[in-house]
Scaffold this active site. Sequence first.
Site, PDB file in Angstrom:
ATOM      1  N   ASN A   1       2.944  16.759 -10.226  1.00 25.28           N
ATOM      2  CA  ASN A   1       3.640  18.021 -10.522  1.00 25.28           C
ATOM      3  C   ASN A   1       2.818  19.000 -11.364  1.00 25.28           C
ATOM      4  O   ASN A   1       3.362  19.951 -11.928  1.00 25.28           O
ATOM      5  CB  ASN A   1       4.984  17.734 -11.202  1.00 25.28           C
ATOM      6  CG  ASN A   1       4.793  17.011 -12.529  1.00 25.28           C
ATOM      7  OD1 ASN A   1       3.663  16.640 -12.888  1.00 25.28           O
ATOM      8  ND2 ASN A   1       5.860  16.823 -13.254  1.00 25.28           N
TER       9      ASN A   1
ATOM     10  N   ASP B   1      -1.456  12.898 -10.502  1.00 26.05           N
ATOM     11  CA  ASP B   1      -0.414  13.783 -11.027  1.00 26.05           C
ATOM     12  C   ASP B   1       0.247  14.514  -9.865  1.00 26.05           C
ATOM     13  O   ASP B   1      -0.431  15.169  -9.079  1.00 26.05           O
ATOM     14  CB  ASP B   1      -1.075  14.775 -12.002  1.00 26.05           C
ATOM     15  CG  ASP B   1      -0.116  15.840 -12.480  1.00 26.05           C
ATOM     16  OD1 ASP B   1       1.100  15.599 -12.430  1.00 26.05           O
ATOM     17  OD2 ASP B   1      -0.598  16.909 -12.908  1.00 26.05           O
TER      18      ASP B   1
ATOM     19  N   GLU C   1      -2.137 -11.877 -20.999  1.00 21.84           N
ATOM     20  CA  GLU C   1      -3.357 -11.330 -21.602  1.00 21.84           C
ATOM     21  C   GLU C   1      -3.648 -12.193 -22.823  1.00 21.84           C
ATOM     22  O   GLU C   1      -2.975 -12.081 -23.846  1.00 21.84           O
ATOM     23  CB  GLU C   1      -3.142  -9.870 -22.016  1.00 21.84           C
ATOM     24  CG  GLU C   1      -4.430  -9.232 -22.482  1.00 21.84           C
ATOM     25  CD  GLU C   1      -4.227  -8.089 -23.468  1.00 21.84           C
ATOM     26  OE1 GLU C   1      -5.191  -7.352 -23.716  1.00 21.84           O
ATOM     27  OE2 GLU C   1      -3.120  -7.943 -24.020  1.00 21.84           O
TER      28      GLU C   1
ATOM     29  N   ASP D   1       1.396  18.849 -14.256  1.00 24.40           N
ATOM     30  CA  ASP D   1       1.424  18.920 -15.729  1.00 24.40           C
ATOM     31  C   ASP D   1       0.226  18.221 -16.364  1.00 24.40           C
ATOM     32  O   ASP D   1       0.129  18.116 -17.585  1.00 24.40           O
ATOM     33  CB  ASP D   1       2.747  18.360 -16.276  1.00 24.40           C
ATOM     34  CG  ASP D   1       2.899  16.863 -16.038  1.00 24.40           C
ATOM     35  OD1 ASP D   1       2.028  16.259 -15.357  1.00 24.40           O
ATOM     36  OD2 ASP D   1       3.889  16.280 -16.521  1.00 24.40           O
TER      37      ASP D   1
ATOM     38  N   ASP E   1       1.726  10.307 -12.634  1.00 23.35           N
ATOM     39  CA  ASP E   1       3.141   9.946 -12.634  1.00 23.35           C
ATOM     40  C   ASP E   1       3.465   9.048 -11.431  1.00 23.35           C
ATOM     41  O   ASP E   1       2.617   8.812 -10.565  1.00 23.35           O
ATOM     42  CB  ASP E   1       4.010  11.210 -12.625  1.00 23.35           C
ATOM     43  CG  ASP E   1       3.507  12.243 -11.632  1.00 23.35           C
ATOM     44  OD1 ASP E   1       3.292  11.862 -10.466  1.00 23.35           O
ATOM     45  OD2 ASP E   1       3.299  13.420 -12.006  1.00 23.35           O
TER      46      ASP E   1
ATOM     47  N   ASP F   1       1.448  -8.671 -22.035  1.00 24.21           N
ATOM     48  CA  ASP F   1       0.587  -8.096 -23.069  1.00 24.21           C
ATOM     49  C   ASP F   1       0.452  -9.031 -24.279  1.00 24.21           C
ATOM     50  O   ASP F   1       1.462  -9.501 -24.809  1.00 24.21           O
ATOM     51  CB  ASP F   1       1.236  -6.777 -23.503  1.00 24.21           C
ATOM     52  CG  ASP F   1       0.315  -5.908 -24.326  1.00 24.21           C
ATOM     53  OD1 ASP F   1      -0.743  -5.523 -23.831  1.00 24.21           O
ATOM     54  OD2 ASP F   1       0.677  -5.612 -25.488  1.00 24.21           O
TER      55      ASP F   1
HETATM   56  C1  GLC Z   1      -3.104  -4.990 -25.109  1.00 24.04           C
HETATM   57  C2  GLC Z   1      -3.208  -3.782 -24.225  1.00 24.04           C
HETATM   58  C3  GLC Z   1      -3.756  -2.651 -25.021  1.00 24.04           C
HETATM   59  C4  GLC Z   1      -2.822  -2.368 -26.167  1.00 24.04           C
HETATM   60  C5  GLC Z   1      -2.538  -3.621 -26.978  1.00 24.04           C
HETATM   61  C6  GLC Z   1      -1.332  -3.431 -27.839  1.00 24.04           C
HETATM   62  O1  GLC Z   1      -4.328  -5.424 -25.545  1.00 24.04           O
HETATM   63  O2  GLC Z   1      -3.961  -4.076 -23.106  1.00 24.04           O
HETATM   64  O3  GLC Z   1      -3.962  -1.509 -24.248  1.00 24.04           O
HETATM   65  O4  GLC Z   1      -3.378  -1.396 -26.989  1.00 24.04           O
HETATM   66  O5  GLC Z   1      -2.252  -4.726 -26.168  1.00 24.04           O
HETATM   67  O6  GLC Z   1      -0.183  -3.400 -27.042  1.00 24.04           O
HETATM   68 CA    CA Z   2       2.736  14.675 -13.773  1.00 25.89          CA
END
Ligand code: GLC
Ligand code: CA
Length: 645
Positions: free
Chosen positions: A107, A105, A342, A109, A113, A288
């Site tokens: 800043n 982080d 994935e 918060d 980032d 993904d």
């Molecule tokens: C993949 C991501 C996971 C997410 C899911 C839905 O498995 O790695 O973090 O929740 O897809 O996008």
């Molecule tokens: Ca931040």
Amino acid sequence: MVQTFFKRSCTIDRLRRGPSAGHIDLFAVRLWGQNIGSKMRGQAPSSSITLLFVFFRALFRTAVVTVLLSLAAASGQEPKLINGYEPKWWKEAIVYQVYPRSFKDSNGDGIGDLPGITSKLDYLQKLGVNVIWLSPHFDSPNIDGGYDIRDYRKVMIEFGTMSDFDQLLAGIKQRHMRLIIDLVVNHTSDENKWFVESRSSKTNPYRDFYIWRPGHTAADGTRTPPNNYPSYFSGSAWTLDPETNEYYLHYFTAKQPDLNWANPKVREEVFSLMRFWLDKGVSGFRMDVIPLISKPTGMPDLTPEQLKAPPNAYANGPHLAEYLHEINREVLSKYDDMSVGEATGTTLAQTNNLVDDRRHELNMIFNFDAIKLGRSDFGLSQLGAWTLPELKAIYDAHATVLTKHDWDTVFLSNHDNPRIVSTFGDDSPAMRVPSAKLFETMILTLRGTPFLFEGDELGMTDFPFKTLADYDDISVKNAYKALVDTGKISAEAFLTSQAKVSRDNARTPMQWDSSPEAGFTTGSHPWLAVNPNYKEINAAREESDPTSVLNYVRALIGLRVHTLAFVYGDFEDLDPQHPHVFAYTRTLGSEKYLIVENFSSSPVTYTLSNGLKAANLLLSDIPGSHESNVSTLNLAPWESRIYKQ
Ligand code: GLC
Ligand code: CA
């Protein structure tokens, strides 16, 4: 400890000068193009100059690729192979995953980032990794850690601005690393403008961007979903939308509606956003849940058998190959990029269908057999028992099933899984360090491009979760409602198992030093609590300890990047049935490496089979280990050794 590692032979130079000379030229051109890019970006050009620059760079790249391809075609030159594999930078890469919310982080918060990541690039360069995979950094209501994207061309406001992104990318390139980003296109956020339009009326031009069905209406008017699909995150995968009184499909939360890939306009939009980021200079994508984009024909109810493992029924639908091929043809093939899918719901036997290089689809996928050993990748998983022969059998099978046209990944961690050392190793005070080192040794010497997750290099452990309030993850909260609130399991049983498998174990902030909040933030409220063990486990402390996991992983990465045998070499498991020792070789031409790992918290005396001798010890994770030229090895608990034969 590091011993003869510094005397290592310059394998990479020798091999590159030798058989793969044709490869060098392409390599040089690519680096040259990149350096120009980073120099220009460093000068903070005005936006019109940037646009012009992007345009001319794209033109330049296309021209260079065309010229090189036609030259190669004219000379009839085939790419030079190494041990039957076509050399590629992404095969030689060591990838490090950054989960932006948890990394650093800048800043105060409490939320990691992009400037925070930029401030740690020297650390990553020193670690030796050469590709960074950034989990989603896009504009998002953040219901699922950013895997719910509202605007694909904007940066999440909490993470910074597009100029912060450009600076991060320039910093990565200046350090001769590359960046890949997350491509989340099975679904969007329900706040994405496409879905806002889509749900507004049945005749809206965006209606067909998502998957809408009327569902069933009983005689008494009761509505039920179109089919029995369960969501990955509990409950039905369908939600009735009052606006138009139809159901939409969402494999994940109701705030993550699935895109309709059967609509060519959806595919065009995806290609266009991919080009947007590639033209900025990213080097590819982690895709993904990509096998889910083609939905099962007709979407009938899952059978009781299929309901035991819904991802297998959802994944690899009838048009997947066609869509991946189109992504490749329209986008990926035009850049020097990498793609890693994935592959939820995908078996090893299906892998060639996605990654065989003659198909021109993806470069590689994540197969979850190893990481999910003993547990399921759907619904409420529990840590199950596993044995070393089972783990070895997975890697042995990969080596058999995948051909020289396929490429593999090797990993045991990411933002969706608990910490390696707590799950597969032994995170007790005496065993944490050697067991963390052992798994890094294994990941960096097995076949496939290795993927490390932030904090692995420190041996970070699971968090001591106690109550539901300790968690942030929506999947935990939904599962609690579905299972505990309905009385299906007790709160105690639920919380005990979640503590071991929860994704939040991986998402606690990076432990940089021993100052408050582990140096992750200057504020006092990180978005997820810092692991209380940060005074013991942190980067600053490990930096100054020559026996730390961090310094070991640096040495290991140094060895891996200079040893092509770990990349292209053949793999042989010398003793698949041994319950505690994983002993294997990696062989490339006349070069052979022997790796021996003791997967137990007790010492093991191990005699190599077939009269084999362990020759020159290059690296051991146990300081003071010294046995060379022996056939019987006295391995300390969790000791791992690398020998040059
Ligand atoms: C993949 C991501 C996971 C997410 C899911 C839905 O498995 O790695 O973090 O929740 O897809 O996008
Ligand atoms: Ca931040």
